[in-house]
Scaffold this active site. Structure first.
Site, PDB file in Angstrom:
ATOM      1  N   GLU A 143     -18.664  17.844   2.620  1.00 60.94           N
ATOM      2  CA  GLU A 143     -17.905  18.558   1.582  1.00 60.94           C
ATOM      3  C   GLU A 143     -18.527  18.346   0.208  1.00 60.94           C
ATOM      4  O   GLU A 143     -18.637  19.278  -0.592  1.00 60.94           O
ATOM      5  CB  GLU A 143     -16.434  18.115   1.623  1.00 60.94           C
ATOM      6  CG  GLU A 143     -15.789  18.591   2.914  1.00 60.94           C
ATOM      7  CD  GLU A 143     -14.327  18.202   3.122  1.00 60.94           C
ATOM      8  OE1 GLU A 143     -13.755  18.712   4.082  1.00 60.94           O
ATOM      9  OE2 GLU A 143     -13.778  17.408   2.351  1.00 60.94           O
TER      10      GLU A 143
ATOM     11  N   GLY B  98       0.807  -1.220   0.000  1.00 65.61           N
ATOM     12  CA  GLY B  98       0.000   0.000   0.000  1.00 65.61           C
ATOM     13  C   GLY B  98       0.836   1.264   0.000  1.00 65.61           C
ATOM     14  O   GLY B  98       1.614   1.497   0.921  1.00 65.61           O
TER      15      GLY B  98
ATOM     16  N   GLY C 167      -0.256   4.389   0.232  1.00 65.28           N
ATOM     17  CA  GLY C 167      -1.104   5.509   0.682  1.00 65.28           C
ATOM     18  C   GLY C 167      -0.327   6.391   1.639  1.00 65.28           C
ATOM     19  O   GLY C 167       0.914   6.392   1.630  1.00 65.28           O
ATOM     20  N   PHE C 168      -1.047   7.123   2.477  1.00 62.78           N
ATOM     21  CA  PHE C 168      -0.387   8.056   3.394  1.00 62.78           C
ATOM     22  C   PHE C 168       0.597   7.315   4.307  1.00 62.78           C
ATOM     23  O   PHE C 168       1.716   7.763   4.524  1.00 62.78           O
ATOM     24  CB  PHE C 168      -1.436   8.783   4.256  1.00 62.78           C
ATOM     25  CG  PHE C 168      -2.165   9.845   3.499  1.00 62.78           C
ATOM     26  CD1 PHE C 168      -1.586  11.088   3.279  1.00 62.78           C
ATOM     27  CD2 PHE C 168      -3.439   9.616   3.000  1.00 62.78           C
ATOM     28  CE1 PHE C 168      -2.251  12.075   2.584  1.00 62.78           C
ATOM     29  CE2 PHE C 168      -4.116  10.595   2.303  1.00 62.78           C
ATOM     30  CZ  PHE C 168      -3.535  11.828   2.088  1.00 62.78           C
ATOM     31  N   GLY C 169       0.154   6.166   4.855  1.00 64.26           N
ATOM     32  CA  GLY C 169       0.999   5.430   5.788  1.00 64.26           C
ATOM     33  C   GLY C 169       2.189   4.798   5.094  1.00 64.26           C
ATOM     34  O   GLY C 169       3.344   4.952   5.539  1.00 64.26           O
TER      35      GLY C 169
ATOM     36  N   VAL D  88      -1.860  -7.552  -4.096  1.00 63.43           N
ATOM     37  CA  VAL D  88      -1.549  -8.683  -3.210  1.00 63.43           C
ATOM     38  C   VAL D  88      -2.834  -9.461  -2.972  1.00 63.43           C
ATOM     39  O   VAL D  88      -3.855  -8.903  -2.559  1.00 63.43           O
ATOM     40  CB  VAL D  88      -0.945  -8.193  -1.872  1.00 63.43           C
ATOM     41  CG1 VAL D  88      -0.665  -9.369  -0.951  1.00 63.43           C
ATOM     42  CG2 VAL D  88       0.332  -7.403  -2.132  1.00 63.43           C
TER      43      VAL D  88
ATOM     44  N   ALA E 122      -5.814  10.814   7.623  1.00 63.29           N
ATOM     45  CA  ALA E 122      -4.460  10.862   7.070  1.00 63.29           C
ATOM     46  C   ALA E 122      -3.391  11.034   8.155  1.00 63.29           C
ATOM     47  O   ALA E 122      -2.344  10.373   8.102  1.00 63.29           O
ATOM     48  CB  ALA E 122      -4.377  11.999   6.051  1.00 63.29           C
ATOM     49  N   GLN E 123      -3.637  11.906   9.131  1.00 62.48           N
ATOM     50  CA  GLN E 123      -2.610  12.188  10.141  1.00 62.48           C
ATOM     51  C   GLN E 123      -2.158  10.951  10.920  1.00 62.48           C
ATOM     52  O   GLN E 123      -0.959  10.691  11.022  1.00 62.48           O
ATOM     53  CB  GLN E 123      -3.089  13.286  11.104  1.00 62.48           C
ATOM     54  CG  GLN E 123      -2.578  14.657  10.761  1.00 62.48           C
ATOM     55  CD  GLN E 123      -1.063  14.726  10.628  1.00 62.48           C
ATOM     56  OE1 GLN E 123      -0.301  14.237  11.448  1.00 62.48           O
ATOM     57  NE2 GLN E 123      -0.599  15.310   9.535  1.00 62.48           N
TER      58      GLN E 123
END
Ligand SMILES: Cc1cc2nc3c(=O)[nH]c(=O)nc-3n(C[C@H](O)[C@H](O)[C@H](O)COP(=O)(O)OP(=O)(O)OC[C@H]3O[C@@H](n4cnc5c(N)ncnc54)[C@H](O)[C@@H]3O)c2cc1C
Length: 430
Positions: free
Chosen positions: A174, A15, A17-19, A83, A322-323
């Protein structure tokens, strides 16, 4: 899989992504071989997906090539691969491009839309978790307005112009705000022969307030902003069924709408081989200890949305945002380097930097630890933070220019049906 053997231990990250990206960056230059696998060759900045769906931004300004992010990193390999299975005993992965063994495995697969088993909503509603899904939604919205021009049936025309957004979290709020701005500023000019004032934007929330994870003052203000924009905010109502045209709820309220966006739940993306056992929590997340190790495994770690690290402050794990994913990726990067150096790992501590949501032009709500504020200043803060965390200088510049242009011109010019989204339901052409 064609990855050279190395004297360094092999860390596979599933992955980008952010992490996953934060982790890979932290491992740069360390005595490890890193293999990052992702089914997309790009990182997606999910917080701005709703702007792609509503024609405010092109997808390539919120997505970024993973190879470019990690260019020049030593001992680093990326493979475009899905995967399929993890063999925890043999310490091996099976992917659509072949198998490979690991010394350490990090699962950073994020989350996907949770329809809670409702097949009708899944088949007829729209999700907004990936770039292709956002493009589908953009096409559907525009196609429905084109279809609305073709029918003489007023009832059908209204349904084609109506929206139901399920879920009053930041995504729902949003999206509803953006659609309301389009209805006001763009539709009357694009479709002068349609009475677009009849278009309804309904935001349906199951509990008694929208933005339930934020402060009460933020919820109340966001609701007022939405109502000012003409959004119908429905609370304490749960959507129970959708056949592509009629939305049924657990009350007498029903909606006729050809667009339903489901933003009412997510669940972790699990992989066969690591999808059953005591280490799986509600919502399919992998239970990890304070070093991100999946319960029962020393060499398998999980970070981001897919990981559930329970603590006193976060008894159900950190928020799927995300944080936490970024901070967990950075913390695990340091810990893996320590592990390889045979040093003790340090427990993860989350620094809560607050949360925010925008409702539209000059309208946002921000909750920081010490301050809560709403309105124009909050909107500037929201824009600054999103530009700051967007990956890639070009993307930041393009998004910034788009926002300035849209602000001055009251416009969103990416309303293109590049790749038509086919829905089974079709209005009869007369
Ligand atoms: C519409 C929307 C709006 C959001 N707004 C905000 C916001 O304003 N603020 C905020 O903080 N958070 C927001 N979030 C949440 C935030 O985006 C997520 O919490 C964050 O992306 C989680 O990071 P991650 O690294 O865990 O997973 P992700 O960023 O989702 O990355 C997971 C990666 O894993 C890959 N992958 C998954 N399965 C496989 C597999 N089997 N094989 C190979 N690759 C795989 C995926 O392709 C993806 O690239 C929003 C999310 C959405 C959908």
């Amino acid at each position: 899989m064609n990855i050279p053997q190395s004297s360094f231990p092999r860390i596979i990250i599933i992955g980008g992504g952010f992490g996953g990206i934060a982790l890979a960056k932290k491992l740069s230059g360390k005595d490890v071989q890193v293999l990052l696998l992702d089914r997309h060759n790009y990182h997606t900045f999910q917080p701005l997906l709703y702007q792609v769906s509503t024609g405010g931004l092109e997808p390539d300004s919120i997505a970024y090539p993973i190879r470019k992010v990690l260019q020049g990193y030593p001992n680093f390999y990326f493979r475009l691969a899905e995967v399929m299975q993890i063999d925890t005993e043999k310490r091996r992965l099976e992917t659509n491009i072949g198998g490979i063994g690991y010394d350490y495995l990090v699962v950073a697969t994020g989350s996907e839309t949770n329809f809670f088993g409702n097949q009708n909503i899944q088949s007829n509603g729209m999700a907004m978790k990936t770039v292709p899904q956002s493009l589908n939604l953009r096409s559907l919205i525009l196609e429905n307005f084109e279809q609305a021009l073709l029918t003489d049936d007023l009832h059908e025309r209204d349904a084609l112009m109506n929206f139901v957004i399920v879920g009053g979290g930041p995504t729902g709020v949003e999206l509803a705000g953006a659609l309301a701005e389009i209805k006001k500023g763009i539709l009357p000019k694009d479709y002068p022969d349609l009475d677009t004032r009849r278009a309804q934007i309904n935001l349906v929330q199951g509990s008694d307030r929208i933005l339930p994870a934020m402060s009460e003052v933020a919820s109340a203000k966001a609701e007022r902003f939405l109502e000012k924009l003409g959004v119908n905010v429905w609370k304490n109502i749960r959507v129970s069924d959708y056949n592509g045209k009629r939305v049924t709820t657990d009350t007498d309220t029903k909606f006729e709408a050809c667009t339903l966006v489901w933003a009412a739940g997510v669940k972790a993306v699990s992989i066969k081989g690591l999808d059953a056992g005591d280490f799986i929590s509600r919502g399919s997340r992998l239970k990890v200890n304070h070093f991100h190790q999946v319960e029962g495994f020393e060499e398998i770690f999980a970070i981001g949305d897919v990981a559930q690290m329970e603590s006193e402050a976060f008894p159900h794990g950190h928020p799927m945002m995300a944080q936490p994913a970024i901070q967990q990726g950075e913390s695990l990067g340091e810990n893996l380097a320590r592990l390889v150096d045979e040093k003790p790992m340090k427990p993860f501590k989350y620094k809560d930097k607050g949360s925010m949501a925008t409702v539209g032009r000059n309208k946002a709500v921000v909750d920081l630890k010490k301050f809560k504020f709403q309105g124009v200043f909050a909107w500037y803060v929201w824009m600054f933070v999103h530009l700051y965390f967007l990956i890639g200088f070009r993307n930041r510049v393009v998004v910034f220019i788009n926002w300035v242009y849209n602000y001055i011109k009251f416009d969103r010019e990416a309303r293109l049906i590049i790749r038509p989204f086919k829905k089974e339901y079709q209005v009869s052409k007369k």
